[in-house]
Design a protein around this motif. Structure first.
Motif, PDB file in Angstrom:
ATOM      1  N   ALA A 225       5.214  -8.636  -2.255  1.00 46.31           N
ATOM      2  CA  ALA A 225       6.193  -7.722  -1.498  1.00 46.31           C
ATOM      3  C   ALA A 225       5.417  -6.232  -2.077  1.00 46.31           C
ATOM      4  O   ALA A 225       5.568  -5.243  -1.056  1.00 46.31           O
ATOM      5  N   VAL A 226       4.848  -6.058  -2.976  1.00 49.41           N
ATOM      6  CA  VAL A 226       3.983  -4.913  -3.248  1.00 49.41           C
ATOM      7  C   VAL A 226       3.097  -4.702  -2.605  1.00 49.41           C
ATOM      8  O   VAL A 226       2.917  -3.522  -2.156  1.00 49.41           O
ATOM      9  N   THR A 227       2.188  -5.495  -2.095  1.00 51.14           N
ATOM     10  CA  THR A 227       1.098  -5.459  -1.206  1.00 51.14           C
ATOM     11  C   THR A 227       1.685  -5.226   0.111  1.00 51.14           C
ATOM     12  O   THR A 227       0.945  -4.220   0.730  1.00 51.14           O
ATOM     13  N   ASP A 228       2.678  -5.687   0.557  1.00 57.21           N
ATOM     14  CA  ASP A 228       3.362  -5.097   1.940  1.00 57.21           C
ATOM     15  C   ASP A 228       3.649  -3.745   1.721  1.00 57.21           C
ATOM     16  O   ASP A 228       3.328  -3.191   2.880  1.00 57.21           O
ATOM     17  N   VAL A 229       4.378  -3.221   1.096  1.00 55.72           N
ATOM     18  CA  VAL A 229       5.006  -1.969   0.722  1.00 55.72           C
ATOM     19  C   VAL A 229       3.594  -1.014   0.616  1.00 55.72           C
ATOM     20  O   VAL A 229       3.685   0.101   1.313  1.00 55.72           O
ATOM     21  N   LEU A 230       2.493  -1.232  -0.017  1.00 54.13           N
ATOM     22  CA  LEU A 230       1.492  -0.534   0.021  1.00 54.13           C
ATOM     23  C   LEU A 230       0.338  -0.491   1.127  1.00 54.13           C
ATOM     24  O   LEU A 230      -0.218   0.447   1.236  1.00 54.13           O
ATOM     25  N   ARG A 231       0.410  -1.239   2.042  1.00 52.46           N
ATOM     26  CA  ARG A 231      -0.476  -1.575   3.002  1.00 52.46           C
ATOM     27  C   ARG A 231      -0.729  -0.509   3.697  1.00 52.46           C
ATOM     28  O   ARG A 231      -1.913  -0.014   3.974  1.00 52.46           O
ATOM     29  N   PRO A 232       0.313  -0.088   4.629  1.00 50.40           N
ATOM     30  CA  PRO A 232       0.111   1.383   5.345  1.00 50.40           C
ATOM     31  C   PRO A 232      -0.322   2.521   4.401  1.00 50.40           C
ATOM     32  O   PRO A 232      -1.197   3.504   5.056  1.00 50.40           O
ATOM     33  N   TRP A 233      -0.345   2.683   3.204  1.00 51.93           N
ATOM     34  CA  TRP A 233      -0.659   3.816   2.417  1.00 51.93           C
ATOM     35  C   TRP A 233      -2.094   3.713   1.907  1.00 51.93           C
ATOM     36  O   TRP A 233      -2.924   4.626   1.944  1.00 51.93           O
ATOM     37  N   ARG A 234      -2.491   2.187   1.651  1.00 51.68           N
ATOM     38  CA  ARG A 234      -4.126   2.125   1.700  1.00 51.68           C
ATOM     39  C   ARG A 234      -4.668   2.380   2.885  1.00 51.68           C
ATOM     40  O   ARG A 234      -5.763   2.889   2.793  1.00 51.68           O
ATOM     41  N   GLU A 235      -4.297   2.170   3.853  1.00 59.50           N
ATOM     42  CA  GLU A 235      -4.874   2.566   5.240  1.00 59.50           C
ATOM     43  C   GLU A 235      -5.021   3.991   5.407  1.00 59.50           C
ATOM     44  O   GLU A 235      -5.763   4.739   5.857  1.00 59.50           O
ATOM     45  N   LYS A 236      -3.954   5.216   4.902  1.00 53.18           N
ATOM     46  CA  LYS A 236      -3.827   6.119   5.181  1.00 53.18           C
ATOM     47  C   LYS A 236      -4.942   7.170   4.320  1.00 53.18           C
ATOM     48  O   LYS A 236      -5.424   7.917   4.162  1.00 53.18           O
ATOM     49  N   TYR A 237      -5.031   6.137   2.826  1.00 58.85           N
ATOM     50  CA  TYR A 237      -5.954   6.798   1.713  1.00 58.85           C
ATOM     51  C   TYR A 237      -7.101   5.734   1.454  1.00 58.85           C
ATOM     52  O   TYR A 237      -7.028   5.208   0.395  1.00 58.85           O
ATOM     53  N   PRO A 238      -8.019   5.654   2.307  1.00 55.84           N
ATOM     54  CA  PRO A 238      -8.924   4.459   2.220  1.00 55.84           C
ATOM     55  C   PRO A 238      -9.918   4.627   1.048  1.00 55.84           C
ATOM     56  O   PRO A 238     -10.601   3.483   0.352  1.00 55.84           O
ATOM     57  N   THR A 239      -9.881   5.724   0.491  1.00 53.62           N
ATOM     58  CA  THR A 239     -10.835   5.866  -0.493  1.00 53.62           C
ATOM     59  C   THR A 239     -10.227   5.822  -2.044  1.00 53.62           C
ATOM     60  O   THR A 239     -11.029   5.888  -2.966  1.00 53.62           O
ATOM     61  N   VAL A 240      -9.021   5.458  -1.928  1.00 57.83           N
ATOM     62  CA  VAL A 240      -8.212   5.559  -3.140  1.00 57.83           C
ATOM     63  C   VAL A 240      -8.132   4.097  -3.594  1.00 57.83           C
ATOM     64  O   VAL A 240      -7.575   3.162  -2.713  1.00 57.83           O
ATOM     65  N   GLU A 241      -8.750   3.594  -4.498  1.00 56.79           N
ATOM     66  CA  GLU A 241      -8.700   2.349  -5.058  1.00 56.79           C
ATOM     67  C   GLU A 241      -7.361   2.173  -5.802  1.00 56.79           C
ATOM     68  O   GLU A 241      -6.918   2.883  -6.454  1.00 56.79           O
ATOM     69  N   VAL A 242      -6.532   0.896  -5.197  1.00 55.06           N
ATOM     70  CA  VAL A 242      -5.259   0.749  -5.762  1.00 55.06           C
ATOM     71  C   VAL A 242      -5.316  -0.586  -6.538  1.00 55.06           C
ATOM     72  O   VAL A 242      -5.746  -1.598  -6.187  1.00 55.06           O
ATOM     73  N   ILE A 243      -4.684  -0.611  -7.715  1.00 51.76           N
ATOM     74  CA  ILE A 243      -4.307  -1.646  -8.604  1.00 51.76           C
ATOM     75  C   ILE A 243      -2.958  -2.020  -8.656  1.00 51.76           C
ATOM     76  O   ILE A 243      -2.179  -1.223  -8.917  1.00 51.76           O
TER      77      ILE A 243
END
Length: 301
Positions: A225-243
């Motif tokens: 569920a966390v991954t689903d919420v963050l997916r569009p934000w990862r695409e918007k900020y591709p240079t930000v590493e997400v843990i």
């Protein structure tokens, strides 16, 4: 009026630390720093005293933003610093000042012997009702505290930033909160650590042994569920590493633990229309008082 990083300044060591943090943040965001000092007229008995009169009080309070601005300009060349002295009740004045700011920065005292904050009544009143993000900075906070050690193990403000930590509630994820955290990590060229907490079924209350298989299934479900919420934000900020951390237990405990290795902790506050009361939520309240890193409280619907 241009957007600013606004600081509530009263001359204390914690407010001066807030001004320093604000200057560093203003450089990251290419904004001005606005130092606001609130002059509360002295009560009549003090105003009438020959040595402690209202004019004397006002004279000393006028020196606070002027001298602080001189120091910030000297230590942060190129940053545009303005000062303003306003009259009224501090919480009310700072709330109005926050309306024209990108974010409001306030200082807090450190808890003696404990790595955390002591947030005063003015700070709590402001954060409970502010319509803009409010950042709390502890007295003694230094630029190097927000960075990793250099290769020799020495604190250094030129080393990479520590991660930004975001407290995320997936039952009501808000774009304003998530966007603020991603932007903060992007500006610092650092990772974003997202902490989500979930509760295991209350086996102990029913006298039953834990179901390890069910716990594992729940953990996988929460992580997905966390991954689903963050997916569009990862695409918007591709240079930000997400843990991503989906952890069982109390959210406040996990966020306080994460703050020890963070440059900034970002938590939310649901905006309410109630006129009275410090409605900041128990998790945010706990993080405010016990985080060892600066804390940004972002209001959201």
């Amino acid at each position: 009026m241009p957007r600013t990083v606004t600081v509530g300044l009263d001359g204390s060591s914690e407010s001066l630390a807030a001004a320093e943090w604000a200057a560093r943040e203003a450089r990251l965001r290419a904004l001005q720093v606005r130092l606001v000092n609130v002059w509360e007229p002295a009560p009549d008995p003090i105003a009438q005293a020959p040595l402690l009169g209202g004019e004397t009080h006002k004279h000393w309070s006028e020196r606070i933003p002027r001298e602080a601005a001189e120091g910030v300009r000297a230590r942060h060349p190129g940053i545009d610093v303005t000062t303003e002295q306003l009259t009224g009740r501090p919480a009310e004045v700072l709330l109005k000042a926050a309306d024209d700011a990108e974010l409001l920065v306030l200082g807090t005292r450190g808890l003696s012997g404990v790595g955390g904050f002591m947030v005063g009544s003015v700070g709590l009143a402001v954060v409970a009702h502010a319509g803009r993000p409010v950042v709390f900075v502890r007295a003694g906070e230094k630029a190097a505290d927000e960075h990793l050690m250099d290769p020799s193990g020495v604190p250094s403000a030129v080393a990479p930033f520590r991660p930004v930590v975001l407290g995320l509630d997936i039952t009501g994820p808000d774009a304003t909160l998530i966007g603020f955290a991603f932007e903060a990590a992007f500006l610092r060229a650092t990772a974003l650590r997202v902490v989500h907490s979930w509760n295991e079924p209350p086996y102990i209350a029913y006298g039953l042994p834990p179901d390890l298989e069910m716990n594992a299934a729940l953990a996988a479900q929460e992580a997905a569920a966390v991954t689903d919420v963050l997916r569009p934000w990862r695409e918007k900020y591709p240079t930000v590493e997400v843990i991503e951390d989906a952890l069982s237990g109390k959210a406040a405990n996990h966020l306080v633990d994460a703050s020890r290795e963070a440059s900034l902790v970002v938590v939310g506050r649901r905006a309410r229309r109630a006129a009275l009361g410090a409605h900041i939520g128990p998790v945010t309240h706990a993080v405010l008082h016990h985080s060892t890193a600066p804390v940004a409280v972002v209001p959201h619907a």
